[in-house]
Design a protein around this motif. Sequence first.
Motif, PDB file in Angstrom:
ATOM      1  N   ALA A  35       0.825  -1.210   0.000  1.00 19.12           N
ATOM      2  CA  ALA A  35       0.000   0.000   0.000  1.00 19.12           C
ATOM      3  C   ALA A  35       0.859   1.261   0.000  1.00 19.12           C
ATOM      4  O   ALA A  35       0.495   2.276  -0.620  1.00 19.12           O
ATOM      5  N   ASN A  36       2.003   1.215   0.679  1.00 22.20           N
ATOM      6  CA  ASN A  36       2.897   2.370   0.715  1.00 22.20           C
ATOM      7  C   ASN A  36       3.496   2.654  -0.660  1.00 22.20           C
ATOM      8  O   ASN A  36       3.532   3.808  -1.111  1.00 22.20           O
ATOM      9  N   TRP A  37       3.972   1.600  -1.341  1.00 20.33           N
ATOM     10  CA  TRP A  37       4.489   1.773  -2.700  1.00 20.33           C
ATOM     11  C   TRP A  37       3.405   2.320  -3.633  1.00 20.33           C
ATOM     12  O   TRP A  37       3.661   3.206  -4.467  1.00 20.33           O
ATOM     13  N   VAL A  38       2.205   1.793  -3.508  1.00 21.75           N
ATOM     14  CA  VAL A  38       1.104   2.242  -4.368  1.00 21.75           C
ATOM     15  C   VAL A  38       0.766   3.698  -4.092  1.00 21.75           C
ATOM     16  O   VAL A  38       0.580   4.498  -5.015  1.00 21.75           O
ATOM     17  N   ALA A  39       0.711   4.071  -2.819  1.00 22.23           N
ATOM     18  CA  ALA A  39       0.391   5.451  -2.467  1.00 22.23           C
ATOM     19  C   ALA A  39       1.424   6.427  -3.032  1.00 22.23           C
ATOM     20  O   ALA A  39       1.073   7.466  -3.616  1.00 22.23           O
ATOM     21  N   LYS A  40       2.701   6.115  -2.863  1.00 16.14           N
ATOM     22  CA  LYS A  40       3.745   6.997  -3.378  1.00 16.14           C
ATOM     23  C   LYS A  40       3.643   7.134  -4.902  1.00 16.14           C
ATOM     24  O   LYS A  40       3.801   8.240  -5.454  1.00 16.14           O
TER      25      LYS A  40
END
Length: 241
Positions: A48-53
């Motif tokens: 989710a962090n990679w996707v958000a960035k």
Amino acid sequence: MPPPAPRSVTALLQTLVADDPTSPRLTFYGARYAADGERVELSARVLANWVAKTANLLEEEFDAGPGTRVALDLPTHWRTVVWQLAVLCTGAHVLTGRHADADVLVSSDAAALGAGPAERVAVPLAPLATSFGAGLPAGVLDYARVVTGYGDVHAPVVEPAPGDGALDDLAHASMLAEAAAAGAAWPLRVRLLTDAGPAEAVRGPLAAWCRGGSVVLTPDLAALPAGVAEQERVDARLPRR
């Protein structure tokens, strides 16, 4: 009773994080795993962090949103999955492969990123890459060099309309319903092993996540050493078409 289809990719990721933030949700075995040992594991929180960035990058750099056409000229790879999810979270339209009429072209091939009408992003596929390296054409955004500077939380600026394009020929309104249907025969919390390509994300990763499961992804099932499926506790397989 099987879980209902999530209302959006953003909601799907939020559900995965809330359910179990730390267990593997995406495990990637590189094409040369037997030789170089490339294995990348992403928990729901890290995914989710990679996707958000990446979604924040798309919105801030290219004003991506519903109606924006983002061509992903990328192979079967964990970074490709991140990019697909990120584009979908902005409400934009993922096109797999090269498309001359795309608004944004994302590629791992420097030769494909020459001058053209589209905005261009270079994505390195080497493990732990922090830049694309030499040979990047002028005007191309180096994803690995800049992505860590974007926010860790993403909320779409504009929600897509039901008929807006999502992934190739599928609309946002039908994509996750089709994913839920594609995985209906799998057990809940399925551990799916697949080499399905980027155009098959709906019947592959998205279908597994709609079942509350996880994905073991590799470019070529036949090249994966014996014993990996047992080691990863796989209980479903999906070969590419």
